[in-house]
Design a protein around this motif. Structure first.
Motif, PDB file in Angstrom:
ATOM      1  N   ALA A 239      20.764  13.311 -16.964  1.00  0.00           N
ATOM      2  CA  ALA A 239      20.963  12.729 -15.850  1.00  0.00           C
ATOM      3  C   ALA A 239      20.661  11.689 -15.933  1.00  0.00           C
ATOM      4  CB  ALA A 239      21.174  12.881 -14.527  1.00  0.00           C
ATOM      5  N   ALA A 240      19.065  11.102 -16.165  1.00  0.00           N
ATOM      6  CA  ALA A 240      18.800  10.301 -16.170  1.00  0.00           C
ATOM      7  C   ALA A 240      19.299   8.920 -17.599  1.00  0.00           C
ATOM      8  CB  ALA A 240      16.342  10.053 -16.353  1.00  0.00           C
ATOM      9  N   SER A 241      18.987  10.382 -18.621  1.00  0.00           N
ATOM     10  CA  SER A 241      19.544   9.419 -20.401  1.00  0.00           C
ATOM     11  C   SER A 241      20.541   9.162 -19.973  1.00  0.00           C
ATOM     12  CB  SER A 241      19.201  10.606 -21.216  1.00  0.00           C
ATOM     13  OG  SER A 241      17.647  11.255 -21.155  1.00  0.00           O
ATOM     14  N   LEU A 242      21.467   8.983 -18.986  1.00  0.00           N
ATOM     15  CA  LEU A 242      23.594   8.786 -19.318  1.00  0.00           C
ATOM     16  C   LEU A 242      23.489   8.471 -18.284  1.00  0.00           C
ATOM     17  CD1 LEU A 242      25.086  13.253 -18.608  1.00  0.00           C
ATOM     18  CD2 LEU A 242      25.600  11.421 -20.713  1.00  0.00           C
ATOM     19  N   LEU A 243      22.932   7.820 -16.991  1.00  0.00           N
ATOM     20  CA  LEU A 243      23.068   6.821 -16.116  1.00  0.00           C
ATOM     21  C   LEU A 243      22.512   5.679 -17.320  1.00  0.00           C
ATOM     22  CD1 LEU A 243      23.872   6.131 -13.236  1.00  0.00           C
ATOM     23  CD2 LEU A 243      21.081   6.740 -13.059  1.00  0.00           C
ATOM     24  N   ALA A 244      21.230   5.524 -17.842  1.00  0.00           N
ATOM     25  CA  ALA A 244      21.114   4.060 -18.877  1.00  0.00           C
ATOM     26  C   ALA A 244      22.056   3.851 -20.233  1.00  0.00           C
ATOM     27  CB  ALA A 244      19.091   4.591 -19.263  1.00  0.00           C
ATOM     28  N   ALA A 245      22.385   5.277 -20.171  1.00  0.00           N
ATOM     29  CA  ALA A 245      23.328   5.310 -21.393  1.00  0.00           C
ATOM     30  C   ALA A 245      24.800   4.322 -20.610  1.00  0.00           C
ATOM     31  CB  ALA A 245      23.736   6.089 -22.236  1.00  0.00           C
ATOM     32  N   VAL A 246      24.861   4.769 -19.707  1.00  0.00           N
ATOM     33  CA  VAL A 246      26.540   4.287 -18.983  1.00  0.00           C
ATOM     34  C   VAL A 246      26.367   2.762 -18.756  1.00  0.00           C
ATOM     35  CG1 VAL A 246      26.400   4.616 -16.838  1.00  0.00           C
ATOM     36  CG2 VAL A 246      28.323   5.053 -17.617  1.00  0.00           C
ATOM     37  N   GLU A 247      25.113   2.851 -18.333  1.00  0.00           N
ATOM     38  CA  GLU A 247      24.832   0.989 -17.694  1.00  0.00           C
ATOM     39  C   GLU A 247      24.973   0.322 -19.305  1.00  0.00           C
ATOM     40  OE1 GLU A 247      20.722   0.726 -15.848  1.00  0.00           O
ATOM     41  OE2 GLU A 247      21.558   2.651 -14.078  1.00  0.00           O
ATOM     42  N   GLU A 248      23.764   0.773 -20.508  1.00  0.00           N
ATOM     43  CA  GLU A 248      24.603   0.317 -21.231  1.00  0.00           C
ATOM     44  C   GLU A 248      26.017   0.184 -21.877  1.00  0.00           C
ATOM     45  OE1 GLU A 248      23.455  -2.612 -24.997  1.00  0.00           O
ATOM     46  OE2 GLU A 248      22.337  -1.611 -22.398  1.00  0.00           O
ATOM     47  N   VAL A 249      26.484   0.280 -21.777  1.00  0.00           N
ATOM     48  CA  VAL A 249      28.249   0.194 -22.099  1.00  0.00           C
ATOM     49  C   VAL A 249      28.664  -0.112 -21.392  1.00  0.00           C
ATOM     50  CG1 VAL A 249      29.875   1.885 -22.240  1.00  0.00           C
ATOM     51  CG2 VAL A 249      27.586   3.114 -23.260  1.00  0.00           C
ATOM     52  N   ALA A 250      28.285  -0.631 -19.630  1.00  0.00           N
ATOM     53  CA  ALA A 250      28.789  -1.317 -19.234  1.00  0.00           C
ATOM     54  C   ALA A 250      28.827  -2.552 -19.717  1.00  0.00           C
ATOM     55  CB  ALA A 250      28.456  -1.416 -17.602  1.00  0.00           C
ATOM     56  N   ARG A 251      26.716  -3.257 -19.818  1.00  0.00           N
ATOM     57  CA  ARG A 251      26.825  -4.330 -20.222  1.00  0.00           C
ATOM     58  C   ARG A 251      27.436  -4.436 -21.460  1.00  0.00           C
ATOM     59  NH1 ARG A 251      21.696  -1.897 -18.925  1.00  0.00           N
ATOM     60  NH2 ARG A 251      20.933  -2.528 -17.521  1.00  0.00           N
ATOM     61  N   GLU A 252      27.458  -3.953 -22.707  1.00  0.00           N
ATOM     62  CA  GLU A 252      28.007  -4.221 -23.354  1.00  0.00           C
ATOM     63  C   GLU A 252      30.025  -4.026 -23.759  1.00  0.00           C
ATOM     64  OE1 GLU A 252      27.637  -0.184 -26.238  1.00  0.00           O
ATOM     65  OE2 GLU A 252      25.747  -1.008 -26.498  1.00  0.00           O
ATOM     66  N   ALA A 253      30.357  -3.749 -22.100  1.00  0.00           N
ATOM     67  CA  ALA A 253      31.853  -4.494 -22.401  1.00  0.00           C
ATOM     68  C   ALA A 253      32.374  -5.668 -20.871  1.00  0.00           C
ATOM     69  CB  ALA A 253      32.122  -2.467 -21.316  1.00  0.00           C
ATOM     70  N   ALA A 254      30.467  -6.223 -21.240  1.00  0.00           N
ATOM     71  CA  ALA A 254      30.407  -7.216 -20.060  1.00  0.00           C
ATOM     72  C   ALA A 254      30.971  -7.012 -18.320  1.00  0.00           C
ATOM     73  CB  ALA A 254      31.724  -8.752 -19.881  1.00  0.00           C
ATOM     74  N   LYS A 255      30.371  -5.531 -18.157  1.00  0.00           N
ATOM     75  CA  LYS A 255      30.478  -5.572 -16.683  1.00  0.00           C
ATOM     76  C   LYS A 255      29.067  -6.116 -16.197  1.00  0.00           C
ATOM     77  CE  LYS A 255      34.597  -4.052 -17.662  1.00  0.00           C
ATOM     78  NZ  LYS A 255      35.758  -4.560 -17.310  1.00  0.00           N
ATOM     79  N   SER A 256      29.413  -6.781 -15.099  1.00  0.00           N
ATOM     80  CA  SER A 256      28.069  -7.091 -14.314  1.00  0.00           C
ATOM     81  C   SER A 256      27.787  -6.501 -12.766  1.00  0.00           C
ATOM     82  CB  SER A 256      27.911  -8.218 -13.775  1.00  0.00           C
ATOM     83  OG  SER A 256      29.163  -9.215 -13.130  1.00  0.00           O
ATOM     84  N   VAL A 257      29.065  -5.339 -12.479  1.00  0.00           N
ATOM     85  CA  VAL A 257      28.859  -4.958 -10.996  1.00  0.00           C
ATOM     86  C   VAL A 257      28.845  -3.630 -11.042  1.00  0.00           C
ATOM     87  CG1 VAL A 257      29.986  -4.497  -8.762  1.00  0.00           C
ATOM     88  CG2 VAL A 257      29.657  -6.864  -9.528  1.00  0.00           C
ATOM     89  N   LEU A 258      28.092  -2.309 -10.713  1.00  0.00           N
ATOM     90  CA  LEU A 258      28.622  -1.105 -11.249  1.00  0.00           C
ATOM     91  C   LEU A 258      28.788  -0.511  -9.357  1.00  0.00           C
ATOM     92  CD1 LEU A 258      26.871   0.028 -14.484  1.00  0.00           C
ATOM     93  CD2 LEU A 258      28.676  -1.480 -13.758  1.00  0.00           C
ATOM     94  N   VAL A 259      29.792   0.152  -9.230  1.00  0.00           N
ATOM     95  CA  VAL A 259      29.735   1.202  -8.171  1.00  0.00           C
ATOM     96  C   VAL A 259      30.161   1.979  -8.772  1.00  0.00           C
ATOM     97  CG1 VAL A 259      31.118   1.252  -6.106  1.00  0.00           C
ATOM     98  CG2 VAL A 259      30.647  -1.141  -6.913  1.00  0.00           C
ATOM     99  N   LEU A 260      29.255   3.265  -7.782  1.00  0.00           N
ATOM    100  CA  LEU A 260      29.635   4.941  -7.836  1.00  0.00           C
ATOM    101  C   LEU A 260      28.486   5.069  -6.430  1.00  0.00           C
ATOM    102  CD1 LEU A 260      26.141   6.376  -6.969  1.00  0.00           C
ATOM    103  CD2 LEU A 260      26.117   5.498  -9.390  1.00  0.00           C
TER     104      LEU A 260
END
Length: 190
Positions: free
Chosen positions: A110-131
């Protein structure tokens, strides 16, 4: 397992190719009590429909789907980044359906997935994440350890798969604008 879990982004066609292991993960999580939108008994056709819709959303560019597999190539986890929002929220994304097989938990998946999804968000120029997650779940502790901020809780917002009311806790994370800008510049330059 954090070093052993491999995380990758799936194309829409790859999602279709991975339907069976994704269905197995969803069913395993629901049967294990995860409050992830489904009730017991979970019919396989409902899980298949869910992942087929996810593949369509990936094809439309509305979400990104990531999987984690172990050293044997078995898919043990998944998470989604929902990127389609109104034009006044181009900087926002939702993290959705973080699922890890019960026999692969507490191994860093889960920690690996979370770090990866945050990186994908950065690459997509997303700066606010919600869950959101079930109040009192192990996932709450994961998100807090990863720097997510608790926003609040709605009591009895949903049901566990066996029909008991459960609360939902909302989290957000602000990605550093400089990280997002740097990632966007590097991605644009390639």
């Amino acid at each position: 397992m954090s070093g052993a879990a491999r995380v990758k982004i799936l194309s829409a066609d790859e999602v279709k190719a991975y339907i069976e292991p994704l269905v197995d993960i969803l069913i395993d999580c629901v049967e294990g009590g995860a409050a992830v939108s489904f009730m017991l008994p979970i019919a396989r056709h409902k899980a298949i429909d869910f992942w087929e819709r996810a593949a369509q959303n990936v094809a439309c560019g509305e979400r990104v789907l990531l999987i984690a597999d172990d050293l044997d190539g078995r898919v043990v986890g998944t998470v989604q980044l929902v990127t389609s929002f109104p034009e006044n929220q181009p900087h926002r994304a939702d993290v959705s359906k973080m699922l890890v097989r019960r026999d692969a938990r507490r191994q860093g998946v889960a920690a690996s997935l979370l770090a990866a999804v945050e990186e994908v968000a950065r690459e997509a120029a997303k700066s606010v994440l919600v869950l959101d997650t079930e109040t009192g779940s192990d996932a709450e502790r994961l998100y807090e350890r990863a720097g997510w901020q608790r926003v609040g809780e709605i009591p009895n917002c949903g049901f566990t798969p066996d029909g008991r009311p459960c609360g939902t806790t909302f989290f957000h994370k602000l990605l550093s604008p400089s990280d997002v800008a740097t990632t966007t510049r590097l991605t644009s330059a390639s």
